[in-house]
Every structure is written in C-alpha cells, then in structure tokens.
Design a protein around this motif. Structure first.
Motif, mmCIF file in Angstrom:
data_model
loop_
_atom_site.group_PDB
_atom_site.id
_atom_site.type_symbol
_atom_site.label_atom_id
_atom_site.label_comp_id
_atom_site.label_asym_id
_atom_site.label_seq_id
_atom_site.Cartn_x
_atom_site.Cartn_y
_atom_site.Cartn_z
ATOM 1 N N PRO A 4 -59.249 90.869 11.634
ATOM 2 C CA PRO A 4 -58.308 91.404 12.617
ATOM 3 C C PRO A 4 -57.970 92.864 12.308
ATOM 4 N N LEU A 5 -57.805 93.644 13.365
ATOM 5 C CA LEU A 5 -57.456 95.048 13.188
ATOM 6 C C LEU A 5 -56.003 95.167 12.746
ATOM 7 N N ALA A 25 -61.287 102.834 11.861
ATOM 8 C CA ALA A 25 -61.123 102.636 10.408
ATOM 9 C C ALA A 25 -60.338 101.369 10.094
ATOM 10 N N GLY A 26 -60.565 100.311 10.877
ATOM 11 C CA GLY A 26 -59.894 99.042 10.627
ATOM 12 C C GLY A 26 -58.532 98.901 11.277
ATOM 13 N N TRP A 27 -58.134 99.897 12.051
ATOM 14 C CA TRP A 27 -56.831 99.898 12.714
ATOM 15 C C TRP A 27 -57.020 99.919 14.224
ATOM 16 N N GLU A 28 -56.050 99.416 14.935
ATOM 17 C CA GLU A 28 -56.031 99.493 16.396
ATOM 18 C C GLU A 28 -55.175 100.702 16.765
ATOM 19 N N MET A 29 -55.846 101.784 17.226
ATOM 20 C CA MET A 29 -55.177 103.069 17.401
ATOM 21 C C MET A 29 -55.226 103.541 18.850
ATOM 22 N N PRO A 30 -54.188 104.250 19.279
ATOM 23 C CA PRO A 30 -54.179 104.807 20.633
ATOM 24 C C PRO A 30 -55.059 106.056 20.710
ATOM 25 N N PHE A 113 -43.555 112.810 -5.160
ATOM 26 C CA PHE A 113 -44.638 113.299 -4.309
ATOM 27 C C PHE A 113 -45.104 112.181 -3.381
ATOM 28 N N ILE A 114 -45.712 112.572 -2.272
ATOM 29 C CA ILE A 114 -46.445 111.645 -1.409
ATOM 30 C C ILE A 114 -47.882 112.148 -1.357
ATOM 31 N N VAL A 115 -48.831 111.267 -1.615
ATOM 32 C CA VAL A 115 -50.246 111.601 -1.499
ATOM 33 C C VAL A 115 -50.775 110.870 -0.269
ATOM 34 N N VAL A 116 -51.302 111.635 0.682
ATOM 35 C CA VAL A 116 -51.868 111.066 1.904
ATOM 36 C C VAL A 116 -53.382 111.011 1.739
ATOM 37 N N VAL A 117 -53.934 109.812 1.962
ATOM 38 C CA VAL A 117 -55.379 109.585 1.827
ATOM 39 C C VAL A 117 -55.928 109.066 3.151
ATOM 40 N N ASN A 118 -57.224 109.133 3.308
ATOM 41 C CA ASN A 118 -57.852 108.643 4.531
ATOM 42 C C ASN A 118 -57.742 107.123 4.641
ATOM 43 N N ALA A 119 -57.589 106.661 5.864
ATOM 44 C CA ALA A 119 -57.376 105.237 6.130
ATOM 45 C C ALA A 119 -58.489 104.366 5.555
ATOM 46 N N SER A 120 -59.714 104.754 5.767
ATOM 47 C CA SER A 120 -60.831 103.911 5.342
ATOM 48 C C SER A 120 -61.010 103.888 3.827
ATOM 49 N N ASN A 121 -60.392 104.831 3.118
ATOM 50 C CA ASN A 121 -60.531 104.905 1.665
ATOM 51 C C ASN A 121 -59.263 104.512 0.911
ATOM 52 N N ARG A 122 -58.231 104.074 1.624
ATOM 53 C CA ARG A 122 -56.928 103.845 1.004
ATOM 54 C C ARG A 122 -57.013 102.941 -0.221
#
Length: 161
Positions: A4-5, A25-30, A113-122
């Motif tokens: 499921p997404l 990337a595994g998500w249901e996005m607009p 800190f906040i580190v933002v990474v790509n969805a598919s590599n989280r």
C-alpha cells in the motif's frame, strides 16, 4: 505483492481539494488540482505551496550533534547560524567517498538539527546515520510520519532566480 502507498498527513486535505493523486517513491502524492495553466499562473503571479512531507526528516539532538553531522556531511555544517532554521545542501557519503544521498541540513538551535533526505532513501539513510552515531552524544528521531513538510514558492522567488 502490492505494498500500500504511504500517505502524508495532508492526504485528506489533498483529497478534499480534488487533487489528482499519483504514486511517487512509495507515497500517494498530489500532482495537480485545477489544471497546469491555472497552477503555473498561480505560482508565477501569487504563491505555490507544495506538500513535500514524503521527504524523510531526521531530528538530530545532543551535545555531539555538530561534530556528528560534520563527520557525515561533505559541507561545513558549522557555518550554519545557531538559530533561525538556516539550511545547507550537502551530501551523505560512504566511507570511500561514494554518494549515498543528497541531503539538506537545517540548524534549529546550537545542538538541534533536522536532516532532510529523499523519500526513496529514507530507511537506508537513517540506518547509515544510526550506524555512525555511536561515537557521538546524539539522539536521532525519524519524524517523517509525525510531521509535515511544506515548500513555498512565490512570485518574488521567481523574480530573484
């Protein structure tokens, strides 16, 4: 097997606004609401708001946060001001110099800190970060599923670029 997404915390808001939703990337996005021309005009003339909550977000806290991130990122994280949420584009690299992922490091406070990474590599990035945290006084919290991440673009941004 169909996995499921995943859905961002704003998923129901997107549905209520009649967004066209697609897998990404595994998500249901607009990807679209009223139409390409209307949306391009809105961003060029007013403002655009993008849900990028599918991007991974790892909060790094503790007295060793700066040293820890200095050891992981190729950029000089110490250049980020100690408050104000400034961010810096960087790379997360393997020990041999190969690139794992591109990241954005935001400094929220002296040791936060906040580190933002790509969805598919989280998951891969988070595991790499955890595997390299033992020598530092840090706590890593994956906040991806508990928070939203929004990006805005307005007409002034377009004029500046």
């Amino acid at each position: 097997m169909n996995t499921p997404l995943l859905q961002t915390p704003l998923f129901e808001t997107h549905q209520a606004a009649n967004a066209r939703l697609v897998p990404f990337a595994g998500w249901e996005m607009p990807v679209q609401y009223t139409g390409v021309i209307d949306e391009v005009k809105a961003v060029r003339e007013k403002v655009g708001l993008f849900d990028v909550s599918h991007m991974g977000r790892v909060r790094v806290t503790g007295a060793g946060s700066l040293d820890y991130l200095q050891s992981l990122a190729v950029s000089d994280v110490s250049l980020l001001p100690e408050a104000g949420g400034s961010g810096q584009y960087s790379l997360l690299c393997l020990d041999n110099g190969g690139v794992i992922d591109d990241i954005i490091v935001y400094r929220l406070a002296q040791d936060e800190f906040i580190v933002v990474v790509n969805a598919s590599n989280r998951e891969k990035d988070l595991q790499w970060m955890r595997n390299h945290s033992a020598a530092f006084d840090v706590t890593l919290d994956d906040e991806t599923n508990a928070t939203c991440l929004l990006y805005t673009s307005d007409a002034a941004d377009e004029e500046d670029s």
